[in-house]
Design a protein around this motif. Structure first.
Motif, mmCIF file in Angstrom:
data_model
loop_
_atom_site.group_PDB
_atom_site.id
_atom_site.type_symbol
_atom_site.label_atom_id
_atom_site.label_comp_id
_atom_site.label_asym_id
_atom_site.label_seq_id
_atom_site.Cartn_x
_atom_site.Cartn_y
_atom_site.Cartn_z
ATOM 1 N N THR A 60 -26.463 -25.129 8.499
ATOM 2 C CA THR A 60 -26.822 -26.013 9.617
ATOM 3 C C THR A 60 -26.785 -25.252 10.930
ATOM 4 O O THR A 60 -27.717 -25.336 11.746
ATOM 5 N N TYR A 63 -29.670 -22.672 11.284
ATOM 6 C CA TYR A 63 -30.970 -23.252 11.638
ATOM 7 C C TYR A 63 -31.024 -23.601 13.129
ATOM 8 O O TYR A 63 -31.971 -23.231 13.831
ATOM 9 N N GLN A 260 -41.406 -27.462 7.061
ATOM 10 C CA GLN A 260 -40.533 -27.877 5.972
ATOM 11 C C GLN A 260 -39.089 -27.447 6.229
ATOM 12 O O GLN A 260 -38.140 -28.135 5.816
ATOM 13 N N SER A 261 -38.903 -26.336 6.925
ATOM 14 C CA SER A 261 -37.545 -25.870 7.211
ATOM 15 C C SER A 261 -36.756 -26.899 8.010
ATOM 16 O O SER A 261 -35.535 -27.047 7.820
ATOM 17 N N GLN A 263 -37.242 -30.234 7.847
ATOM 18 C CA GLN A 263 -36.936 -31.343 6.954
ATOM 19 C C GLN A 263 -35.784 -30.985 6.018
ATOM 20 O O GLN A 263 -34.931 -31.825 5.720
ATOM 21 N N THR A 264 -35.730 -29.738 5.588
ATOM 22 C CA THR A 264 -34.616 -29.278 4.755
ATOM 23 C C THR A 264 -33.307 -29.312 5.552
ATOM 24 O O THR A 264 -32.263 -29.755 5.054
ATOM 25 N N SER A 267 -32.221 -32.971 6.137
ATOM 26 C CA SER A 267 -31.658 -33.541 4.903
ATOM 27 C C SER A 267 -30.251 -33.018 4.657
ATOM 28 O O SER A 267 -29.369 -33.756 4.200
ATOM 29 N N ARG A 268 -30.039 -31.745 4.971
ATOM 30 C CA ARG A 268 -28.707 -31.173 4.785
ATOM 31 C C ARG A 268 -27.705 -31.829 5.726
ATOM 32 O O ARG A 268 -26.570 -32.142 5.325
#
Length: 280
Positions: A60, A63, A260-261, A263-264, A267-268
């Protein structure tokens, strides 16, 4: 009025004028260098990090730091190190302190539906750091209190007492009652440019403003901190749309809206231990 007292009044008027007790900012407070700002921010962040329920999940943090530093690299010419933190709170909020330390609440991440929306929030907070809004406000507060102190010293020949000190603090706060919203508007304005230069679609921040506006009707408690200091979302949407129209390259088709990164990442964050119930 005696000649001596007349001179004192003139001296006091000059000091109040220069120090900006309601006037020009930071004329009397010593200038804060970038090096001092970085040190100040490091000291503040250590204290804050001991108090806030921070998320320590490495994926987390990686990112959000990669995203934030991508924007800071095109926004801040000073090249200071930026650090981004995620607060485990479901309250929608984000804030910045001097020296490039930026905090974003989990609640704001979870309510962002694409990467450009989160990039817009980080751009806005980076704007506060680049424009040195915290430093300016600290200097104004110092000047206001210094000016009042000089009034006592010059006119009355003494320092203010305990109750008078409290009044000085209240007076200083009153001077800055409208300052935060002006700073928020400036951070919005520069943030649009940062987003475009970093390759993000600034419509993302408009979308987030619209989401928060809707949330204010449905879940007012979750956004009360945000609306306590920011201009209305209706105003911000209109202002940001106007800024986008004036910013070169802001409507280019290759600007990132989502990946997509993100959204990943989102979600995490949603899968992590729930935020504490105290809603800090």
């Amino acid at each position: 009025m005696s000649l001596a007292l007349t001179r004192r009044v003139r001296q006091t008027a000059m000091v109040v004028c220069l120090c900006g007790a309601g006037g020009a900012a930071a004329a009397c407070a010593p200038a804060v260098t970038t090096q001092q700002e970085v040190q100040l921010g490091a000291d503040y962040s250590r204290q804050i990090n001991q108090q806030l329920p921070l998320i320590n999940d490495q994926a987390t943090l990686q990112y959000v730091n990669n995203l934030g530093r991508r924007i800071a690299a095109v926004a801040d010419p000073r090249g200071i190190p930026y650090n981004f933190y995620v607060v485990n709170s479901d309250v929608v909020n984000a804030f910045a302190i001097p020296g490039g330390h930026i905090y974003v609440n989990r609640g704001l991440i979870e309510r962002s539906t694409n990467e450009a929306q989160l990039a817009g929030v980080l751009s806005h907070e980076i704007g506060h750091v680049v424009q040195r809004h915290s430093i300016t406000q600290m200097q104004r507060a110092q000047n206001a209190n210094t000016a009042i102190g000089v009034v006592y010293g010059v006119l009355l020949g003494r320092n203010p007492g305990g109750l008078e000190q409290a009044a000085v603090q209240v007076g200083g706060n009153a001077i800055f009652a409208g300052y935060t919203r002006d700073a928020e508007r400036e951070a919005d304005a520069v943030g649009v440019g940062y987003m475009v230069r970093a390759g993000y679609n600034p419509q993302g921040i408009v979308q987030l403003f619209q989401t928060l506006q809707s949330m204010q009707q449905r879940q007012p408690s979750s956004v009360e901190q945000w609306f306590a200091t920011h201009p209305s979302e209706q105003e911000r949407v209109a202002n940001t749309q106007a800024l986008i129209a004036r910013t070169a390259g802001a409507t280019a088709s290759n600007l990132i809206l989502d990946r997509q990164s993100f959204q990943t990442f989102r979600s995490r964050v949603q899968s992590l231990r729930p935020a504490p119930s105290d809603r800090r």
